[in-house]
Design a protein around this motif. Structure first.
Motif, PDB file in Angstrom:
ATOM      1  N   ARG B  15       0.848  -1.190   0.000  1.00 34.36           N
ATOM      2  CA  ARG B  15       0.000   0.000   0.000  1.00 34.36           C
ATOM      3  C   ARG B  15       0.884   1.241   0.000  1.00 34.36           C
ATOM      4  NH1 ARG B  15      -4.574  -2.977  -0.557  1.00 34.36           N
ATOM      5  NH2 ARG B  15      -4.608  -4.603   1.003  1.00 34.36           N
ATOM      6  N   LEU B  33      -8.298   5.291  -2.349  1.00 32.18           N
ATOM      7  CA  LEU B  33      -8.536   5.078  -0.913  1.00 32.18           C
ATOM      8  C   LEU B  33      -7.277   4.562  -0.234  1.00 32.18           C
ATOM      9  CD1 LEU B  33     -12.096   3.458  -1.048  1.00 32.18           C
ATOM     10  CD2 LEU B  33     -11.507   5.847  -0.603  1.00 32.18           C
ATOM     11  N   ASP B  34      -6.453   3.799  -0.975  1.00 39.19           N
ATOM     12  CA  ASP B  34      -5.200   3.279  -0.413  1.00 39.19           C
ATOM     13  C   ASP B  34      -4.215   4.385  -0.042  1.00 39.19           C
ATOM     14  OD1 ASP B  34      -5.886   0.622  -0.566  1.00 39.19           O
ATOM     15  OD2 ASP B  34      -5.078   0.367  -2.579  1.00 39.19           O
ATOM     16  N   PHE B  36      -4.804   6.774   1.853  1.00 35.78           N
ATOM     17  CA  PHE B  36      -5.003   7.147   3.252  1.00 35.78           C
ATOM     18  C   PHE B  36      -4.359   6.120   4.169  1.00 35.78           C
ATOM     19  CE2 PHE B  36      -8.332   9.210   0.905  1.00 35.78           C
ATOM     20  CZ  PHE B  36      -8.416  10.467   1.489  1.00 35.78           C
ATOM     21  N   GLY B  37      -3.885   6.570   5.304  1.00 37.22           N
ATOM     22  CA  GLY B  37      -3.290   5.673   6.281  1.00 37.22           C
ATOM     23  C   GLY B  37      -3.221   6.379   7.620  1.00 37.22           C
ATOM     24  N   PRO B  38      -2.822   5.643   8.677  1.00 40.06           N
ATOM     25  CA  PRO B  38      -2.775   6.261  10.001  1.00 40.06           C
ATOM     26  C   PRO B  38      -1.965   7.567  10.029  1.00 40.06           C
ATOM     27  CG  PRO B  38      -2.476   3.897  10.178  1.00 40.06           C
ATOM     28  CD  PRO B  38      -2.481   4.223   8.706  1.00 40.06           C
ATOM     29  N   ARG B  81     -11.071  13.248   3.633  1.00 41.93           N
ATOM     30  CA  ARG B  81     -10.838  12.281   4.694  1.00 41.93           C
ATOM     31  C   ARG B  81     -11.732  11.068   4.459  1.00 41.93           C
ATOM     32  NH1 ARG B  81      -8.534  14.425   9.516  1.00 41.93           N
ATOM     33  NH2 ARG B  81      -7.860  16.562   9.176  1.00 41.93           N
ATOM     34  N   ILE B  82     -11.419   9.978   5.113  1.00 42.10           N
ATOM     35  CA  ILE B  82     -12.253   8.775   4.990  1.00 42.10           C
ATOM     36  C   ILE B  82     -13.633   9.071   5.587  1.00 42.10           C
ATOM     37  CG2 ILE B  82     -12.525   6.392   5.796  1.00 42.10           C
ATOM     38  CD1 ILE B  82     -10.456   6.600   3.615  1.00 42.10           C
ATOM     39  N   VAL B 129      -2.334  -6.952  10.529  1.00 43.41           N
ATOM     40  CA  VAL B 129      -3.056  -5.747  10.938  1.00 43.41           C
ATOM     41  C   VAL B 129      -3.367  -5.889  12.430  1.00 43.41           C
ATOM     42  CG1 VAL B 129      -5.148  -4.357  10.639  1.00 43.41           C
ATOM     43  CG2 VAL B 129      -4.090  -5.451   8.651  1.00 43.41           C
ATOM     44  N   VAL B 146      -3.479   0.497  16.617  1.00 39.14           N
ATOM     45  CA  VAL B 146      -4.643  -0.246  16.128  1.00 39.14           C
ATOM     46  C   VAL B 146      -4.975   0.209  14.710  1.00 39.14           C
ATOM     47  CG1 VAL B 146      -7.126  -0.619  16.442  1.00 39.14           C
ATOM     48  CG2 VAL B 146      -5.579  -0.710  18.406  1.00 39.14           C
ATOM     49  N   GLY B 147      -5.220  -0.748  13.824  1.00 41.84           N
ATOM     50  CA  GLY B 147      -5.546  -0.433  12.433  1.00 41.84           C
ATOM     51  C   GLY B 147      -4.315  -0.322  11.548  1.00 41.84           C
ATOM     52  N   ARG B 149      -0.535  -1.611   9.921  1.00 42.37           N
ATOM     53  CA  ARG B 149       0.048  -2.848   9.404  1.00 42.37           C
ATOM     54  C   ARG B 149       1.483  -3.024   9.869  1.00 42.37           C
ATOM     55  NH1 ARG B 149      -2.114  -4.922   4.169  1.00 42.37           N
ATOM     56  NH2 ARG B 149      -4.280  -4.318   4.317  1.00 42.37           N
TER      57      ARG B 149
END
Lengths: 264, 264
Positions: B15, B33-34, B36-38, B81-82, B129, B146-147, B149
């Motif tokens: 990703r 969408l990929d 986006f990440g923490p 944002r998501i 994950v 949390v969430g 990888r």
């Protein structure tokens, strides 16, 4: 906390209703995901084709793309379920996971003090989505499920969210048929309009047996960093056990605590 | 609990790596969408176009579709944002929310008893994950979020998940360059293969300072209703504070409790 997002567009089409084979290929793929819901966690390929209104061959290709990316996963029975990738990305939604994490300690305090049901919801188009529900020990049963949707017109949280939505959205919601849940559900648009004005004036909402005939719900608004109403909190008690005026300060204090934590 | 899902396909592309304008229009929309990440919760239209490898005009149209459906939301700064819709659907993922809810009481018990870090993770392709992490009071700092990888080759949970993955996936992971996190990270494929065999024989994994130089992690497998390894639990303590053999029974008991609750 950036939760002042723009979602004041038109009332979205109801989820879960099959639609014709219109729209772009992206729209069709997304419509397949809409087939899933709390009561429909696993679907077959033909369920998905039917829901998206596409032939089986098209459905097969779209499902393969969604599965390859991780939006769907196949279970041991060969049916499809929502994939972990959706959970991963969903955890990034500022109005979902993050808002709930900030609100949780305040909701827990209200739950400890009252031992009643405490709820947190946000508006999504012309409906609400429950982000959290803490069930008090021995509290009155409620219909709420985290992640599920509900009408804005019936619950304490819904009335707060609708009262603070854009005027056009209020009119759209009131122009559509209003769902009835009990014989006390208010469905008359003129009366609902007066209730919404009361919510704005009083700073809290009252849903008196409008969802289930033994429950009274009192809701209050949560404000985001820019002052907009971004969520609503409610306390749901057995009808007759307490007066709304007595519950309102508790709910409002909780809502203000969360607003402060959001930077309001 | 249907969490025995099929995710034994090839190792997915990393990703977050920009790709060319290949693939179907659905693939391009999903690739957005990929992005986006923490560490990347808010992105501009041009960020999204760059990530998906499409011209700005195409990005504009795809973002409009994703926003209209609710996968994305615009924040007050105009960035994306998501959206809440992803959170709603993500809450239906059997390997996300539901598995975490079932496991949480067992993880809390382990956390209370040990006051150390307790982690829960699942495998997603060639990575893991993290579904939950409970931080013990005064426990050693860990990199977990949390969430997010992580590589399968370094952590206690990762070694368990890799040891029980299909042989082809193990070989794919070991054939790729193995990420190094500390000077104790094992990167030699032959040595990793022996470690995985030990995990299968002993019923637990040991990651000795392989992620951070002050941490020891012991992991154990969680089995689903059909007996397959569907998740892993670990206890992460300060290196030197306890022997892996002493921690293993605690972690294995917790993992078995969760497996039992899943119907194993």
């Amino acid at each position: 906390m950036a939760i002042d997002v723009e979602r004041d567009g038109p009332v979205p089409a109801r989820r879960g209703r099959p639609s014709g084979p219109t729209g772009s290929v992206v729209a069709r793929a997304l419509r397949m995901l809409d087939a899933f819901g709390p009561g429909r966690p696993a679907l077959s390929l033909s369920d998905l084709a039917r829901h998206a209104g596409v032939p089986l061959s098209t459905a097969h290709r779209l499902v393969a793309e969604l599965t390859g990316w991780g939006a769907l996963e196949r279970d041991e029975t060969g049916r499809y379920r929502i994939g972990l990738r959706m959970w991963e990305l969903g955890a990034l939604a500022p109005r979902g996971h993050a808002l709930r994490e900030i609100a949780l300690p305040f909701l827990e305090d209200l739950s400890h003090v009252t031992r009643e049901n405490v709820q947190l919801a946000v508006r999504e188009g012309g409906e609400l989505v429950f982000l959290e529900r803490l069930a008090g020990s021995g509290a009155v049963p409620v219909l709420t499920r985290v992640g599920s949707r509900f009408a804005l017109t019936a619950t304490g949280v819904g009335l707060v969210l609708l009262a603070h939505a854009a005027a056009e959205l209020q009119e759209e919601v009131l122009a559509a048929p209003v769902d009835r849940y009990s014989r006390f559900t208010v469905t008359d648009p003129a009366r609902l309009r007066r209730m919404l004005a009361d919510v704005r004036r009083d700073g809290y909402s009252v849903s008196d047996r409008q969802v289930t005939e033994d429950a009274l719900s009192v809701g209050a608004p949560v404000h985001g960093a820019r002052g907009r109403v971004v969520a609503a909190v409610s306390l749901v008690v057995r009808h007759g056990s307490a007066a709304p005026r007595a519950l309102a300060p508790l709910v409002r204090t909780t809502a203000r605590g969360i607003s402060r934590a959001l930077g309001s």
